[in-house]
Design a protein around this motif. Sequence first.
Motif, PDB file in Angstrom:
ATOM      1  N   VAL A 145       4.863 -52.561  67.899  1.00 31.23           N
ATOM      2  CA  VAL A 145       3.913 -51.509  68.291  1.00 31.23           C
ATOM      3  C   VAL A 145       4.639 -50.360  68.987  1.00 31.23           C
ATOM      4  CG1 VAL A 145       1.926 -53.071  68.393  1.00 31.23           C
ATOM      5  CG2 VAL A 145       3.271 -52.694  70.463  1.00 31.23           C
ATOM      6  N   ILE A 146       5.736 -50.649  69.693  1.00 25.97           N
ATOM      7  CA  ILE A 146       6.530 -49.580  70.319  1.00 25.97           C
ATOM      8  C   ILE A 146       7.209 -48.741  69.244  1.00 25.97           C
ATOM      9  CG2 ILE A 146       8.595 -49.115  71.699  1.00 25.97           C
ATOM     10  CD1 ILE A 146       7.782 -51.381  73.561  1.00 25.97           C
ATOM     11  N   ILE A 147       7.756 -49.383  68.220  1.00 26.37           N
ATOM     12  CA  ILE A 147       8.384 -48.645  67.113  1.00 26.37           C
ATOM     13  C   ILE A 147       7.373 -47.690  66.470  1.00 26.37           C
ATOM     14  CG2 ILE A 147       9.336 -48.876  64.780  1.00 26.37           C
ATOM     15  CD1 ILE A 147      10.752 -51.438  65.777  1.00 26.37           C
ATOM     16  N   VAL A 148       6.156 -48.172  66.255  1.00 32.58           N
ATOM     17  CA  VAL A 148       5.115 -47.319  65.656  1.00 32.58           C
ATOM     18  C   VAL A 148       4.785 -46.146  66.584  1.00 32.58           C
ATOM     19  CG1 VAL A 148       2.729 -47.233  64.822  1.00 32.58           C
ATOM     20  CG2 VAL A 148       4.164 -49.192  64.264  1.00 32.58           C
ATOM     21  N   GLU A 149       4.799 -46.374  67.897  1.00 36.73           N
ATOM     22  CA  GLU A 149       4.581 -45.274  68.843  1.00 36.73           C
ATOM     23  C   GLU A 149       5.674 -44.213  68.697  1.00 36.73           C
ATOM     24  OE1 GLU A 149       1.892 -44.722  71.329  1.00 36.73           O
ATOM     25  OE2 GLU A 149       1.215 -45.913  69.618  1.00 36.73           O
ATOM     26  N   PHE A 150       6.905 -44.634  68.470  1.00 31.38           N
ATOM     27  CA  PHE A 150       7.985 -43.666  68.257  1.00 31.38           C
ATOM     28  C   PHE A 150       7.806 -42.913  66.939  1.00 31.38           C
ATOM     29  CE2 PHE A 150      10.667 -46.220  71.328  1.00 31.38           C
ATOM     30  CZ  PHE A 150      10.803 -45.186  72.255  1.00 31.38           C
ATOM     31  N   ILE A 151       7.348 -43.620  65.903  1.00 29.74           N
ATOM     32  CA  ILE A 151       7.076 -42.956  64.627  1.00 29.74           C
ATOM     33  C   ILE A 151       6.023 -41.861  64.827  1.00 29.74           C
ATOM     34  CG2 ILE A 151       6.076 -43.251  62.321  1.00 29.74           C
ATOM     35  CD1 ILE A 151       7.401 -46.016  62.230  1.00 29.74           C
ATOM     36  N   LYS A 152       5.007 -42.172  65.628  1.00 29.13           N
ATOM     37  CA  LYS A 152       3.967 -41.173  65.894  1.00 29.13           C
ATOM     38  C   LYS A 152       4.509 -39.974  66.666  1.00 29.13           C
ATOM     39  CE  LYS A 152      -0.239 -41.680  66.748  1.00 29.13           C
ATOM     40  NZ  LYS A 152      -0.557 -40.842  65.571  1.00 29.13           N
ATOM     41  N   HIS A 185      19.850 -40.533  79.212  1.00 27.92           N
ATOM     42  CA  HIS A 185      19.791 -40.422  80.675  1.00 27.92           C
ATOM     43  C   HIS A 185      18.670 -39.513  81.156  1.00 27.92           C
ATOM     44  CE1 HIS A 185      21.844 -36.645  79.873  1.00 27.92           C
ATOM     45  NE2 HIS A 185      22.817 -37.323  79.271  1.00 27.92           N
ATOM     46  N   GLY A 186      18.186 -38.633  80.292  1.00 22.09           N
ATOM     47  CA  GLY A 186      17.062 -37.773  80.646  1.00 22.09           C
ATOM     48  C   GLY A 186      17.433 -36.585  81.516  1.00 22.09           C
ATOM     49  N   ILE A 187      18.711 -36.385  81.798  1.00 18.86           N
ATOM     50  CA  ILE A 187      19.154 -35.230  82.604  1.00 18.86           C
ATOM     51  C   ILE A 187      19.392 -34.057  81.649  1.00 18.86           C
ATOM     52  CG2 ILE A 187      20.905 -34.347  84.188  1.00 18.86           C
ATOM     53  CD1 ILE A 187      21.430 -37.234  85.061  1.00 18.86           C
ATOM     54  N   ASP A 188      18.733 -32.950  81.869  1.00 17.63           N
ATOM     55  CA  ASP A 188      18.764 -31.804  80.958  1.00 17.63           C
ATOM     56  C   ASP A 188      19.863 -30.824  81.383  1.00 17.63           C
ATOM     57  OD1 ASP A 188      18.303 -29.663  79.272  1.00 17.63           O
ATOM     58  OD2 ASP A 188      16.115 -29.788  79.445  1.00 17.63           O
ATOM     59  N   TYR A 189      20.845 -30.619  80.511  1.00 12.95           N
ATOM     60  CA  TYR A 189      21.963 -29.716  80.822  1.00 12.95           C
ATOM     61  C   TYR A 189      21.482 -28.284  81.042  1.00 12.95           C
ATOM     62  CZ  TYR A 189      21.760 -27.752  76.099  1.00 12.95           C
ATOM     63  OH  TYR A 189      21.361 -27.101  74.972  1.00 12.95           O
ATOM     64  N   LYS A 218      16.740 -51.100  84.142  1.00 11.73           N
ATOM     65  CA  LYS A 218      16.669 -49.644  84.072  1.00 11.73           C
ATOM     66  C   LYS A 218      17.066 -49.129  82.688  1.00 11.73           C
ATOM     67  CE  LYS A 218      17.434 -48.563  88.987  1.00 11.73           C
ATOM     68  NZ  LYS A 218      18.382 -47.982  89.978  1.00 11.73           N
ATOM     69  N   ARG A 219      18.041 -49.791  82.075  1.00 12.75           N
ATOM     70  CA  ARG A 219      18.459 -49.371  80.728  1.00 12.75           C
ATOM     71  C   ARG A 219      17.302 -49.514  79.731  1.00 12.75           C
ATOM     72  NH1 ARG A 219      23.738 -48.373  79.428  1.00 12.75           N
ATOM     73  NH2 ARG A 219      25.303 -48.753  81.040  1.00 12.75           N
ATOM     74  N   ILE A 220      16.632 -50.662  79.761  1.00 13.40           N
ATOM     75  CA  ILE A 220      15.527 -50.880  78.815  1.00 13.40           C
ATOM     76  C   ILE A 220      14.392 -49.903  79.095  1.00 13.40           C
ATOM     77  CG2 ILE A 220      13.864 -52.553  77.915  1.00 13.40           C
ATOM     78  CD1 ILE A 220      15.846 -54.755  78.837  1.00 13.40           C
ATOM     79  N   LYS A 221      14.086 -49.674  80.391  1.00 14.03           N
ATOM     80  CA  LYS A 221      13.021 -48.736  80.743  1.00 14.03           C
ATOM     81  C   LYS A 221      13.331 -47.316  80.281  1.00 14.03           C
ATOM     82  CE  LYS A 221      10.893 -51.021  84.737  1.00 14.03           C
ATOM     83  NZ  LYS A 221      10.662 -50.976  86.203  1.00 14.03           N
ATOM     84  N   SER A 222      14.612 -47.027  80.036  1.00 13.09           N
ATOM     85  CA  SER A 222      14.992 -45.683  79.586  1.00 13.09           C
ATOM     86  C   SER A 222      14.553 -45.396  78.154  1.00 13.09           C
ATOM     87  CB  SER A 222      16.515 -45.492  79.723  1.00 13.09           C
ATOM     88  OG  SER A 222      16.891 -45.521  81.085  1.00 13.09           O
ATOM     89  N   LEU A 223      13.971 -46.378  77.470  1.00 15.20           N
ATOM     90  CA  LEU A 223      13.300 -46.076  76.195  1.00 15.20           C
ATOM     91  C   LEU A 223      12.271 -44.974  76.386  1.00 15.20           C
ATOM     92  CD1 LEU A 223      12.537 -49.482  74.397  1.00 15.20           C
ATOM     93  CD2 LEU A 223      13.815 -47.571  73.448  1.00 15.20           C
ATOM     94  N   ASN A 225      12.591 -42.323  78.001  1.00 19.66           N
ATOM     95  CA  ASN A 225      13.192 -40.993  77.898  1.00 19.66           C
ATOM     96  C   ASN A 225      13.187 -40.486  76.462  1.00 19.66           C
ATOM     97  OD1 ASN A 225      13.688 -40.800  80.643  1.00 19.66           O
ATOM     98  ND2 ASN A 225      15.752 -41.656  80.496  1.00 19.66           N
ATOM     99  N   PHE A 226      13.271 -41.411  75.489  1.00 18.26           N
ATOM    100  CA  PHE A 226      13.094 -41.009  74.088  1.00 18.26           C
ATOM    101  C   PHE A 226      11.636 -40.612  73.851  1.00 18.26           C
ATOM    102  CE2 PHE A 226      16.756 -44.007  73.346  1.00 18.26           C
ATOM    103  CZ  PHE A 226      17.650 -43.049  72.901  1.00 18.26           C
ATOM    104  N   TYR A 227      10.733 -41.421  74.377  1.00 16.58           N
ATOM    105  CA  TYR A 227       9.302 -41.208  74.109  1.00 16.58           C
ATOM    106  C   TYR A 227       8.811 -39.892  74.710  1.00 16.58           C
ATOM    107  CZ  TYR A 227       4.300 -42.215  73.755  1.00 16.58           C
ATOM    108  OH  TYR A 227       2.957 -42.161  73.454  1.00 16.58           O
TER     109      TYR A 227
END
Length: 634
Positions: A145-152, A185-189, A218-223, A225-227
């Motif tokens: 269901v997370i993969i489908v959320e990324f597809i959306k 990492h979510g830090i914007d240059y 923390k690494r897994i929660k960084s998914l 940052n893609f979303y």
Amino acid sequence: MTHSEQRIDFWQELWQNLINNFLKKSNLGLNLYNPHILIEDILTEIEENSFQNTDNKKFLYRQLDNFFRNDSVIKSEFNSAFRILRKNFNSNKTQFIVQILKELKISFTNGKYFDSCLSKLVELLVTEEPMTRDSINEIKYISQVIIVEFIKKNYSVNDIKQFPKKLFSDYEHEDDGRTVTDFPHGIDYRDYEKINGKTEDKFYNDVISLMNNLTVEKRIKSLSNFYYKKPLDAHYIFTVKGLKGNVCIEVGGVTFYSIDKKRYTSLPEDLDDDRENLQRIKDNGDLIFLQAAVPVKYLSPESSINSAISRLENALDLISCYYNTQTPLEIDYSRYIIVHENEWIYWSSSNDTGARHTRFHNSLNFSEIEPDFKELKGKNFFWENQNETNPSVLKLRNAIHWYRKAQESLKDEDKLLNYWISIENLFYDSKIFKDIINPPKNNKFYIIQEIISSNQIPHLVYEYGWELYWHYANQSQIIFGKPKIELPKELIEKANLNITKGQIYLEKFINNLDDIKNYETNEYFRIEIENAMKFFKDVTETKKIIKAQLQQTQDDILMIYRFRNLIVHNAHFDSTLLKYYAWKLKQYSGNFIRSIIKHLETDNSLNDVILKIQYERELFENELENGKFNPFKK
């Protein structure tokens, strides 16, 4: 290895294979449905069909009931709303249902469902409890269901496939002082100053500091940052062959321009570095075509290119509608750039010559596939002139034509429509419909749904063990580097994993899975071994899997037909999923056409072949029921 490490290894392998299996011909991979899709589908059904289509409504209620009962996040975070929706679903309170759906859609769009699923995934992966069948199924479901959320979110599945690997990537120091990493990492240059054209060191120091303090959790929660990544306002720039002139004109939101009239990047001092001039390396003298700048919400080169192509194709359609084009309008994919804020951020590195070599490299090699065409020998009557009035032959030729047209189409809408036409062409005689399904469900759609699902059974049985076979066969052939598993030479021979020695027999591999399992340490593949052994040796499990896949195929056909109707009637639909249903339909239509080619002879008709497919399904089901199932019989 700790239990959490074992769970994370399992999850990474699972995530990869869910997508890999989907992208291959197997129908055993990713399920494209989740509660977010359901909410939007019910709204669309009410808006476009007034909630009057009985089959669509039954399908949607079945999905609603399943999520309400089995989705742990729905049960914990959305229980009351889904309970009320379920209670009123089959009532006449349409506007009340719409209100519930609108409230839910806001929550899902804002990420509440994704956030809750991600928290659940972290909880499942970092615990030190031993893995159980229930926890394995829950990790698989939450991942899907997370993969489908990324597809959306408009990510391509190839990009999504890389996410777990990126979560656990490290950083590297470059010679020019930069620090690079794939970690989100979510830090914007862009929030940092530029000194002499380069991003200030503080940006790189902040990235290093963050990454040095990362935990597994923390690494897994960084998914997330893609979303929650904010898309850039960017332009894809292509050359369009068939358009010329010294102009800058906007058509359908796309700017068609010559490089001397407009620029999206600054002209560099060295003209050889002028990426925007896509035709600077050419063999055609001064014959310069127009370039097209297509605005997009940019996530990544692969994830956003389909949106760019679709928008550019729409603009070209508009041009073709007003003007006769003696030369076909063709988008040149051999070289393009992506521009953001007057700077190029990506460019495709091939040139026309390179593209020619690439096309040659990727061309279909008849030397390799020559044996596959043996079954076409004796089928010359398909193309002989005396069969110009044979309706079965004509319909088959037409279906093959539309299938090829679908493959060569650029827009996903065109692909899906053309694949559907290729199937529909073959069901031209309604006289046999009553022999397949009893009235009143014996119209063309139900017949297609029934026959396509019936035709998929042999493909499912054939493919079920082969993905696993090739995994171990490939691991056994690794010479350089360390394989994921090291099997004794004797077992490799017994299990027929030495692909250099003669014909391959899947039966030998299946019969030796117990021994292979003794050497397997990866929990994902241990489970895959157990599943394969059950499928081939436990009739109850075989029936269960076959039944589930038949239902999945029928559901896919229903969804595809809904897309087809929405496209034809110019209605609203979710374009993020369209690509993947077009891909599924390609498999279904290709398998069906090849079955027709295989069985159609001079003394039978399309009707005979369709009835034969249905008979073979019923024969298979009866043999399965009577314990006579032999997946290896020739």
